[in-house]
Design a protein around this motif. Structure first.
Motif, mmCIF file in Angstrom:
data_model
loop_
_atom_site.group_PDB
_atom_site.id
_atom_site.type_symbol
_atom_site.label_atom_id
_atom_site.label_comp_id
_atom_site.label_asym_id
_atom_site.label_seq_id
_atom_site.Cartn_x
_atom_site.Cartn_y
_atom_site.Cartn_z
ATOM 1 N N TRP A 255 0.843 -1.192 0.000
ATOM 2 C CA TRP A 255 0.000 0.000 0.000
ATOM 3 C C TRP A 255 0.882 1.247 0.000
ATOM 4 C CZ3 TRP A 255 -2.365 -1.986 5.180
ATOM 5 C CH2 TRP A 255 -1.400 -1.952 6.192
ATOM 6 N N ILE A 256 0.307 2.421 0.184
ATOM 7 C CA ILE A 256 1.073 3.668 0.195
ATOM 8 C C ILE A 256 1.762 3.797 1.553
ATOM 9 C CG2 ILE A 256 0.969 6.190 0.037
ATOM 10 C CD1 ILE A 256 -1.560 5.820 -1.693
ATOM 11 N N ASN A 257 3.096 3.686 1.553
ATOM 12 C CA ASN A 257 3.879 3.778 2.784
ATOM 13 C C ASN A 257 4.564 5.135 2.852
ATOM 14 O OD1 ASN A 257 3.745 0.945 3.965
ATOM 15 N ND2 ASN A 257 4.442 0.493 1.881
ATOM 16 N N VAL A 258 4.281 5.894 3.896
ATOM 17 C CA VAL A 258 4.857 7.228 4.044
ATOM 18 C C VAL A 258 5.276 7.452 5.497
ATOM 19 C CG1 VAL A 258 3.604 8.299 2.120
ATOM 20 C CG2 VAL A 258 2.548 8.197 4.387
ATOM 21 N N SER A 259 6.190 8.411 5.679
ATOM 22 C CA SER A 259 6.584 8.805 7.040
ATOM 23 C C SER A 259 7.107 10.232 7.000
ATOM 24 C CB SER A 259 7.654 7.870 7.597
ATOM 25 O OG SER A 259 8.925 8.228 7.100
ATOM 26 N N ASP A 260 7.342 10.808 8.161
ATOM 27 C CA ASP A 260 7.876 12.176 8.222
ATOM 28 C C ASP A 260 9.303 12.160 8.760
ATOM 29 O OD1 ASP A 260 7.426 11.574 10.837
ATOM 30 O OD2 ASP A 260 6.459 13.458 11.355
ATOM 31 N N SER A 261 10.063 11.190 8.309
ATOM 32 C CA SER A 261 11.454 11.085 8.736
ATOM 33 C C SER A 261 12.205 12.380 8.446
ATOM 34 C CB SER A 261 12.145 9.935 8.011
ATOM 35 O OG SER A 261 13.539 9.976 8.212
ATOM 36 N N LEU A 262 13.165 12.683 9.296
ATOM 37 C CA LEU A 262 13.976 13.880 9.117
ATOM 38 C C LEU A 262 15.263 13.591 8.334
ATOM 39 C CD1 LEU A 262 13.604 15.494 12.648
ATOM 40 C CD2 LEU A 262 12.225 15.830 10.600
ATOM 41 N N GLU A 263 15.266 12.443 7.625
ATOM 42 C CA GLU A 263 16.438 12.121 6.812
ATOM 43 C C GLU A 263 16.704 13.209 5.777
ATOM 44 O OE1 GLU A 263 15.925 8.316 5.084
ATOM 45 O OE2 GLU A 263 16.018 7.217 6.978
ATOM 46 N N ASN A 264 15.603 13.743 5.255
ATOM 47 C CA ASN A 264 15.713 14.838 4.290
ATOM 48 C C ASN A 264 15.489 16.150 5.037
ATOM 49 O OD1 ASN A 264 15.492 16.741 2.294
ATOM 50 N ND2 ASN A 264 14.124 15.538 0.986
ATOM 51 N N PRO A 265 16.495 16.963 5.223
ATOM 52 C CA PRO A 265 16.354 18.204 6.009
ATOM 53 C C PRO A 265 15.408 19.211 5.385
ATOM 54 C CG PRO A 265 18.459 18.173 4.858
ATOM 55 C CD PRO A 265 17.870 16.799 4.687
ATOM 56 N N ASN A 266 15.046 18.992 4.114
ATOM 57 C CA ASN A 266 14.122 19.926 3.466
ATOM 58 C C ASN A 266 12.667 19.594 3.753
ATOM 59 O OD1 ASN A 266 16.146 21.485 2.197
ATOM 60 N ND2 ASN A 266 16.357 19.939 0.586
ATOM 61 N N ASN A 267 12.429 18.441 4.396
ATOM 62 C CA ASN A 267 11.048 18.019 4.627
ATOM 63 C C ASN A 267 10.234 19.079 5.369
ATOM 64 O OD1 ASN A 267 11.593 15.669 3.390
ATOM 65 N ND2 ASN A 267 11.324 14.334 5.172
ATOM 66 N N ILE A 268 10.776 19.537 6.499
ATOM 67 C CA ILE A 268 10.019 20.486 7.310
ATOM 68 C C ILE A 268 9.824 21.795 6.560
ATOM 69 C CG2 ILE A 268 10.065 21.814 9.447
ATOM 70 C CD1 ILE A 268 11.494 19.534 10.768
ATOM 71 N N LYS A 269 10.836 22.183 5.803
ATOM 72 C CA LYS A 269 10.734 23.441 5.054
ATOM 73 C C LYS A 269 9.701 23.323 3.944
ATOM 74 C CE LYS A 269 13.892 24.398 2.070
ATOM 75 N NZ LYS A 269 15.202 24.775 1.447
ATOM 76 N N ASP A 270 9.689 22.146 3.263
ATOM 77 C CA ASP A 270 8.805 21.982 2.110
ATOM 78 C C ASP A 270 7.355 21.696 2.493
ATOM 79 O OD1 ASP A 270 10.994 22.376 0.554
ATOM 80 O OD2 ASP A 270 11.381 20.237 0.205
ATOM 81 N N TYR A 271 7.146 20.937 3.576
ATOM 82 C CA TYR A 271 5.791 20.533 3.961
ATOM 83 C C TYR A 271 5.611 20.642 5.475
ATOM 84 C CZ TYR A 271 5.761 18.525 -0.720
ATOM 85 O OH TYR A 271 5.835 18.358 -2.077
ATOM 86 N N PRO A 272 4.448 21.097 5.900
ATOM 87 C CA PRO A 272 4.178 21.159 7.341
ATOM 88 C C PRO A 272 3.894 19.757 7.883
ATOM 89 C CG PRO A 272 2.240 21.864 6.113
ATOM 90 C CD PRO A 272 3.327 21.608 5.097
ATOM 91 N N LEU A 273 4.814 19.176 8.605
ATOM 92 C CA LEU A 273 4.663 17.806 9.079
ATOM 93 C C LEU A 273 3.988 17.804 10.454
ATOM 94 C CD1 LEU A 273 8.172 16.496 8.037
ATOM 95 C CD2 LEU A 273 6.062 16.550 6.712
ATOM 96 N N ASN A 274 2.673 18.087 10.464
ATOM 97 C CA ASN A 274 1.963 18.213 11.732
ATOM 98 C C ASN A 274 0.848 17.173 11.872
ATOM 99 O OD1 ASN A 274 0.317 19.184 9.756
ATOM 100 N ND2 ASN A 274 -0.151 21.130 10.755
ATOM 101 N N PHE A 275 0.977 16.026 11.187
ATOM 102 C CA PHE A 275 -0.128 15.070 11.213
ATOM 103 C C PHE A 275 -0.339 14.480 12.603
ATOM 104 C CE2 PHE A 275 3.311 12.052 10.703
ATOM 105 C CZ PHE A 275 2.854 10.868 11.274
#
Length: 494
Positions: free
Chosen positions: A417-437
């Motif tokens: 299925w669709i597997n997702v997470s908000d890992s901080l491996e990519n430092p741009n994650n927080i900048k690009d998307y609001p990870l507040n789920f």
């Protein structure tokens, strides 16, 4: 037709507030003297009613002649009380007057009761003994109605109708002749509502099929004086309140909102009744296991607690209620689910939950280190494989910040299925998307399960595997028949 239902209800309840003031030093504010011939020298308890419960109020020891005396320097709150021996209730009585004496025996406790100093209790035992007498008359007639010949059954039916009418006439007369006293008003409140026949046209056809139902609900509390808190210190108010809300109201939020606001509106006539009514409704539905009933907590918070009308909770409690309300309201059944945008296991492809094309989408928030998640995740994936060809998809969001365990679990169990997470491996994650789920979905434990329709509205949550299978099976036409009226939430999915 039901015969004598009101009699049996009354007897099962009966047999088995006002501000208080202090007496001057050395004086008694209340004294309850009781003499019961045939009882041993032992300890008795005075117990008061409050809503559906009873609480010990006082203790006294009887002497060898059977006398028991309860007394104190603060008036007793007016309402219904019981004399209790061990776990056994000896008899009920009312405290309206503060100085009362009772005398009876252990063989015919109620019929032999002699009351002094209390007109309220004289009326109480007059009423109860009348009901007992008529009930004894009814017992053999009821037996004939069930076991007799056809002729005997028909005659018994007529006799029961006659006695039923006589008892009802007595109840009405008892109330009208004594309604300046509280006990007759209490007895009147226990009577069933008399519902008139529905209106008919000239041809005899009923013109309003809901007339009797609406009349019953509209007039259900007519026999309760909401300005009198003494009803709360008897069983009757809680019985009527709980029946009206839980039995005579369909258990869906829209219907409950109307009933709740109706009865709370009436309870405003007395501060104590208002407080009890609001608190009981809030506590009852806050603990409900029926899916969707969290909407009632939101309704109570929004309309009563956060308006300033509820003044009995402190600021810390009110802050917690407000915080819970803010988290719960966006996650109610029927609301569009908060959007989630997260990256896949490679942290390269981003999935916008609201843009996923599915007629049903399961938002599955889990952790590979969660014991319960490990048990149900394979089963949920089997469910995905079972229904994916029908348009069912799963948006499985891991709550782990470290991806190693998550990636290993996904690979080992072949989760397609669709597997997702908000890992901080990519430092741009927080900048690009609001990870507040986590905050948006009130994730304080895992797993969290939300089933969304094609418009991303929440249609189910905290639902067990079998219930989800049943829901999807019926939605996709694989299973037939009606599902359960209410779906209970799985407490482990919280």
């Amino acid at each position: 037709m039901k015969f004598f239902s009101f009699l049996l209800i009354s007897l099962s309840c009966l047999i088995g507030s006002t501000a208080t003031s202090f007496a001057k030093e050395g004086e008694k504010a209340y004294e309850i003297k009781i003499k019961i011939t045939g009882l041993p020298d032992t300890t008795f308890f005075l117990a008061n009613f409050y809503a559906k419960n009873q609480y010990y109020k006082d203790t006294a020891r009887s002497d060898k002649k059977g006398f028991v005396v309860f007394s104190g320097n603060q008036e007793l709150e007016q309402g219904m009380y019981s004399l209790v021996l061990g776990n056994r209730k000896i008899f009920d009585f009312f405290v309206i007057e503060q100085f009362i004496s009772f005398e009876t025996d252990t063989v015919n406790t109620l019929s032999k009761m002699i009351v002094k100093g209390s007109k309220e209790n004289e009326l109480f035992y007059e009423y109860v003994n009348y009901l007992q007498k008529r009930e004894k008359e009814v017992a053999p007639i009821q037996k004939l109605k069930t076991e007799g010949t056809d002729e005997e059954k028909e005659q018994a039916k007529k006799q029961l109708i006659k006695i039923d009418a006589e008892v009802l006439a007595y109840q009405k007369s008892f109330y009208e002749n004594n309604k300046n006293y509280f006990v007759p008003r209490f007895m009147n409140a226990m009577r069933e509502i008399e519902v008139p026949d529905p209106p008919k046209d000239s041809a005899g056809n009923i013109t309003d099929s809901l007339f009797q139902y609406n009349y019953f609900r509209t007039h259900y509390f007519d026999q309760i004086d909401f300005s009198d808190a003494r009803y709360l210190r008897t069983p009757v108010y809680h019985q009527k309140l709980s029946a009206f809300i839980q039995k005579y109201t369909y258990q869906i939020p829209d219907s409950l909102y109307k009933s709740i606001d109706f009865v709370v509106g009436k309870s405003r006539a007395n501060e104590e009744l208002f407080r009890y009514t609001v608190s009981w409704i809030t506590n009852t539905y806050e603990k409900s296991k029926i899916m969707g009933m969290d909407a009632i907590f939101v309704h109570m918070a929004e309309n009563y607690y956060l308006t300033g009308e509820v003044d009995w909770v402190d600021s810390a409690q009110l802050t917690k209620i407000r915080e819970r309300y803010v988290k719960m309201k966006p996650l109610l059944i029927g609301k569009v689910a908060p959007n989630i945008v997260l990256a896949d296991t490679a942290q390269k492809e981003w999935y916008n939950m609201h843009k996923i094309d599915a007629n049903y989408l399961l938002v599955y928030i889990w952790s590979p280190t969660c014991g319960h998640c490990k048990k149900i995740t394979p089963k949920m994936h089997d469910l995905y494989l079972k229904y994916k060809d029908y348009g069912f998809k799963v948006y499985a969001a891991s709550t782990e910040y470290e991806n190693k365990e998550w990636k290993k679990y996904v690979k080992t169990h072949n989760l397609t299925w669709i597997n997702v997470s908000d890992s901080l491996e990519n430092p741009n994650n927080i900048k690009d998307y609001p990870l507040n789920f986590r905050a948006n979905y009130d994730v304080f434990s895992t797993p969290k399960i939300y089933l969304l329709d094609k418009d991303k509205k929440i249609v189910a949550k905290r639902i067990e595997y079998d219930q989800l299978d049943d829901y999807l099976g019926r939605a996709y036409g694989i299973k037939t028949g009606k599902s359960d009226e209410h779906i209970e939430m799985d407490p482990t999915l919280d």
